[in-house]
Design an enzyme around this catalytic site. Sequence first.
Site, PDB file in Angstrom:
ATOM      1  N   GLU A   1     -14.361 -18.895 -33.331  1.00 27.36           N
ATOM      2  CA  GLU A   1     -15.197 -19.335 -32.156  1.00 27.36           C
ATOM      3  C   GLU A   1     -14.566 -19.968 -31.009  1.00 27.36           C
ATOM      4  OE1 GLU A   1     -17.080 -22.392 -34.661  1.00 27.36           O
ATOM      5  OE2 GLU A   1     -15.567 -24.039 -33.773  1.00 27.36           O
TER       6      GLU A   1
ATOM      7  N   HIS B   1     -16.191 -22.822 -27.431  1.00 23.80           N
ATOM      8  CA  HIS B   1     -16.911 -23.716 -27.082  1.00 23.80           C
ATOM      9  C   HIS B   1     -16.437 -24.357 -25.793  1.00 23.80           C
ATOM     10  CE1 HIS B   1     -14.803 -25.903 -29.964  1.00 23.80           C
ATOM     11  NE2 HIS B   1     -15.277 -25.117 -31.135  1.00 23.80           N
TER      12      HIS B   1
ATOM     13  N   CYS C   1     -10.242 -32.834 -38.006  1.00 20.79           N
ATOM     14  CA  CYS C   1     -10.702 -32.486 -36.618  1.00 20.79           C
ATOM     15  C   CYS C   1     -11.665 -33.452 -35.830  1.00 20.79           C
ATOM     16  CB  CYS C   1     -11.412 -31.240 -36.630  1.00 20.79           C
ATOM     17  SG  CYS C   1     -12.185 -30.407 -35.135  1.00 20.79           S
TER      18      CYS C   1
ATOM     19  N   HIS D   1     -11.196 -29.947 -29.078  1.00 24.03           N
ATOM     20  CA  HIS D   1     -10.992 -30.323 -30.493  1.00 24.03           C
ATOM     21  C   HIS D   1      -9.425 -30.819 -30.473  1.00 24.03           C
ATOM     22  CE1 HIS D   1     -14.189 -28.454 -32.637  1.00 24.03           C
ATOM     23  NE2 HIS D   1     -13.729 -27.119 -32.577  1.00 24.03           N
TER      24      HIS D   1
ATOM     25  N   HIS E   1     -10.607 -19.939 -31.358  1.00 29.48           N
ATOM     26  CA  HIS E   1      -9.501 -20.704 -32.313  1.00 29.48           C
ATOM     27  C   HIS E   1     -10.085 -20.458 -33.710  1.00 29.48           C
ATOM     28  CE1 HIS E   1     -12.807 -23.515 -31.318  1.00 29.48           C
ATOM     29  NE2 HIS E   1     -12.744 -24.066 -32.379  1.00 29.48           N
TER      30      HIS E   1
END
Length: 155
Positions: free
Chosen positions: A69, A71, A123, A75, A109
């Site tokens: 994914e 975004h 995370c 992270h 990732h």
Amino acid sequence: RPMDSEQSPPLFRPTDGSYRWNGVAYQPYKQDGSAPFKDISRQTLFLDPTLGCELRYFDMDAAGYSTLERHEHTHAVMIFRGRGQCLLGTEVRDVKEHDLITIPAWTWHQFRASGDAPMGFLCMVNTVRDRPVLPTEAELAALRAVPAVARFLDS
Ligand code: MN
């Protein structure tokens, strides 16, 4: 600010060594065959609006993997146990216990546990964040055009 006993988690939440923590909800992922992840669970260890971020623990069985994914939010990841591989953009890296990985905005990732042992990672993420997006067929084809990425995705 007074403590709100209904909202605040216990101050101490021991673990029994099973990679679970007292009072922390264990969220195994549903798997119906079409899920873009495999054999991975999630626990939210800390979620405090005054911090603006939350810390999650993801645990994968051997050969398990997280969703591929990307975004806008970033992270901060620490491998907590085990080893495996991480895809970051079009780069594939071996990762092991206590390695740190920064995942910038809009970077593809995915984490994959080695075939012989579980892998878990911490995370850190914004509490308020955009939803992850999955690759389109064209984007997946572009990723697969990189041989190392294709090997990673097929592993
Ligand atoms: Mn993500």
